[in-house]
Design a protein around this motif. Sequence first.
Motif, PDB file in Angstrom:
ATOM      1  N   ALA A   1     -11.230   1.325  -0.450  1.00 15.95           N
ATOM      2  CA  ALA A   1     -10.619   0.798  -1.675  1.00 15.95           C
ATOM      3  C   ALA A   1     -11.623  -0.056  -2.446  1.00 15.95           C
ATOM      4  CB  ALA A   1      -9.373  -0.012  -1.343  1.00 15.95           C
ATOM      5  N   ALA A   2     -12.417  -0.835  -1.717  1.00 17.40           N
ATOM      6  CA  ALA A   2     -13.387  -1.719  -2.372  1.00 17.40           C
ATOM      7  C   ALA A   2     -14.437  -0.941  -3.157  1.00 17.40           C
ATOM      8  CB  ALA A   2     -14.062  -2.618  -1.338  1.00 17.40           C
ATOM      9  N   ILE A   3     -14.849   0.207  -2.620  1.00 13.60           N
ATOM     10  CA  ILE A   3     -15.888   0.990  -3.314  1.00 13.60           C
ATOM     11  C   ILE A   3     -15.313   2.218  -4.023  1.00 13.60           C
ATOM     12  CG2 ILE A   3     -17.726   0.179  -1.786  1.00 13.60           C
ATOM     13  CD1 ILE A   3     -17.625   2.983  -0.440  1.00 13.60           C
TER      14      ILE A   3
ATOM     15  N   VAL B   1      -8.359   8.269   2.397  1.00 17.58           N
ATOM     16  CA  VAL B   1      -7.546   9.367   2.946  1.00 17.58           C
ATOM     17  C   VAL B   1      -7.709   9.422   4.459  1.00 17.58           C
ATOM     18  CG1 VAL B   1      -7.341  11.895   3.069  1.00 17.58           C
ATOM     19  CG2 VAL B   1      -7.492  10.767   0.847  1.00 17.58           C
ATOM     20  N   LYS B   2      -8.944   9.362   4.943  1.00 18.48           N
ATOM     21  CA  LYS B   2      -9.195   9.420   6.390  1.00 18.48           C
ATOM     22  C   LYS B   2      -8.567   8.216   7.094  1.00 18.48           C
ATOM     23  CE  LYS B   2     -10.906  10.925  10.194  1.00 18.48           C
ATOM     24  NZ  LYS B   2     -10.127  11.882  10.946  1.00 18.48           N
TER      25      LYS B   2
ATOM     26  N   ALA C   1      -3.343   5.458  -4.197  1.00 15.43           N
ATOM     27  CA  ALA C   1      -2.940   5.509  -5.607  1.00 15.43           C
ATOM     28  C   ALA C   1      -3.990   4.883  -6.519  1.00 15.43           C
ATOM     29  CB  ALA C   1      -1.600   4.799  -5.802  1.00 15.43           C
ATOM     30  N   THR C   2      -4.691   3.881  -6.033  1.00 12.11           N
ATOM     31  CA  THR C   2      -5.637   3.180  -6.905  1.00 12.11           C
ATOM     32  C   THR C   2      -7.053   3.744  -6.867  1.00 12.11           C
ATOM     33  OG1 THR C   2      -6.111   1.518  -5.210  1.00 12.11           O
ATOM     34  CG2 THR C   2      -4.356   1.019  -6.815  1.00 12.11           C
ATOM     35  N   THR C   3      -7.354   4.588  -5.877  1.00 10.17           N
ATOM     36  CA  THR C   3      -8.711   5.134  -5.799  1.00 10.17           C
ATOM     37  C   THR C   3      -8.824   6.542  -6.365  1.00 10.17           C
ATOM     38  OG1 THR C   3      -8.366   5.935  -3.541  1.00 10.17           O
ATOM     39  CG2 THR C   3      -9.386   3.751  -3.798  1.00 10.17           C
ATOM     40  N   ILE C   4      -7.701   7.123  -6.727  1.00  7.52           N
ATOM     41  CA  ILE C   4      -7.769   8.454  -7.315  1.00  7.52           C
ATOM     42  C   ILE C   4      -8.323   8.327  -8.740  1.00  7.52           C
ATOM     43  CG2 ILE C   4      -5.429   8.531  -8.239  1.00  7.52           C
ATOM     44  CD1 ILE C   4      -5.347  11.473  -7.208  1.00  7.52           C
ATOM     45  N   VAL C   5      -9.269   9.167  -9.052  1.00  6.52           N
ATOM     46  CA  VAL C   5      -9.912   9.104 -10.370  1.00  6.52           C
ATOM     47  C   VAL C   5      -9.267  10.148 -11.279  1.00  6.52           C
ATOM     48  CG1 VAL C   5     -12.058   9.379 -11.640  1.00  6.52           C
ATOM     49  CG2 VAL C   5     -12.085   8.344  -9.367  1.00  6.52           C
TER      50      VAL C   5
ATOM     51  N   LYS D   1       2.291   9.481 -13.018  1.00  7.46           N
ATOM     52  CA  LYS D   1       3.069  10.518 -12.336  1.00  7.46           C
ATOM     53  C   LYS D   1       2.332  11.033 -11.108  1.00  7.46           C
ATOM     54  CE  LYS D   1       5.379  12.256 -16.470  1.00  7.46           C
ATOM     55  NZ  LYS D   1       5.509  13.400 -17.372  1.00  7.46           N
ATOM     56  N   VAL D   2       1.029  11.222 -11.230  1.00  9.62           N
ATOM     57  CA  VAL D   2       0.236  11.770 -10.134  1.00  9.62           C
ATOM     58  C   VAL D   2       0.222  10.820  -8.939  1.00  9.62           C
ATOM     59  CG1 VAL D   2      -2.094  12.488  -9.455  1.00  9.62           C
ATOM     60  CG2 VAL D   2      -1.181  13.170 -11.683  1.00  9.62           C
ATOM     61  N   THR D   3       0.193   9.521  -9.189  1.00  7.42           N
ATOM     62  CA  THR D   3       0.109   8.554  -8.101  1.00  7.42           C
ATOM     63  C   THR D   3       1.478   8.028  -7.650  1.00  7.42           C
ATOM     64  OG1 THR D   3      -0.158   6.695  -9.646  1.00  7.42           O
ATOM     65  CG2 THR D   3      -2.171   7.789  -8.868  1.00  7.42           C
ATOM     66  N   TYR D   4       2.534   8.506  -8.263  1.00  3.63           N
ATOM     67  CA  TYR D   4       3.887   8.013  -7.977  1.00  3.63           C
ATOM     68  C   TYR D   4       4.238   8.090  -6.490  1.00  3.63           C
ATOM     69  CZ  TYR D   4       8.948   7.762  -7.726  1.00  3.63           C
ATOM     70  OH  TYR D   4      10.218   7.424  -7.379  1.00  3.63           O
ATOM     71  N   HIS D   5       3.979   9.228  -5.863  1.00  5.30           N
ATOM     72  CA  HIS D   5       4.376   9.438  -4.468  1.00  5.30           C
ATOM     73  C   HIS D   5       3.720   8.396  -3.553  1.00  5.30           C
ATOM     74  CE1 HIS D   5       5.851  11.610  -1.026  1.00  5.30           C
ATOM     75  NE2 HIS D   5       4.622  11.687  -0.529  1.00  5.30           N
ATOM     76  N   ASN D   6       2.430   8.163  -3.714  1.00  3.26           N
ATOM     77  CA  ASN D   6       1.749   7.182  -2.861  1.00  3.26           C
ATOM     78  C   ASN D   6       2.206   5.759  -3.146  1.00  3.26           C
ATOM     79  OD1 ASN D   6       0.154   8.872  -1.251  1.00  3.26           O
ATOM     80  ND2 ASN D   6      -1.287   9.135  -2.925  1.00  3.26           N
ATOM     81  N   ARG D   7       2.446   5.432  -4.403  1.00  2.27           N
ATOM     82  CA  ARG D   7       2.937   4.098  -4.728  1.00  2.27           C
ATOM     83  C   ARG D   7       4.330   3.875  -4.148  1.00  2.27           C
ATOM     84  NH1 ARG D   7       3.917   3.699  -9.655  1.00  2.27           N
ATOM     85  NH2 ARG D   7       3.437   5.785 -10.352  1.00  2.27           N
TER      86      ARG D   7
END
Length: 116
Positions: A47-49, A56-57, A87-91, A99-105
């Motif tokens: 998350a930091a980088i 994911v891993k 959700a926050t690291t997806i570019v 919408k794309v990050t909804y499931h993880n959030r």
Amino acid sequence: MDFNQAKEKLYRLLEDNPSLAIQEAKKLSDNHNLQLLKGAILIDAGAAIKSHMDVVKGVEIIEQDSSQIPDNQPILYNLANGYHALATTIVLRCPEWYKVTYHNRLKSKNTILWCG
């Protein structure tokens, strides 16, 4: 290296050099506790980088252990933290990111609620 030594070393690296913390975490043995530490470091340092693949891993590792030990507060916390980091690291370069990050959030929120 025992768990406490590994934890101290990796969290120190996390503060100073998250990329190196990831490299070192990936070297940890298959010991259950060390795998949980590995997952947590991959999530936090990833998350930091903004390394989505490391997050994911880390989430995969924590999910596997959370299924074996349900209701463990520290594991659930790390899992919720991992879902949030996913959700926050997806570019995304589109207005649909929400919408794309909804499931993880949502998974992050539900895990925290279940934890408390």
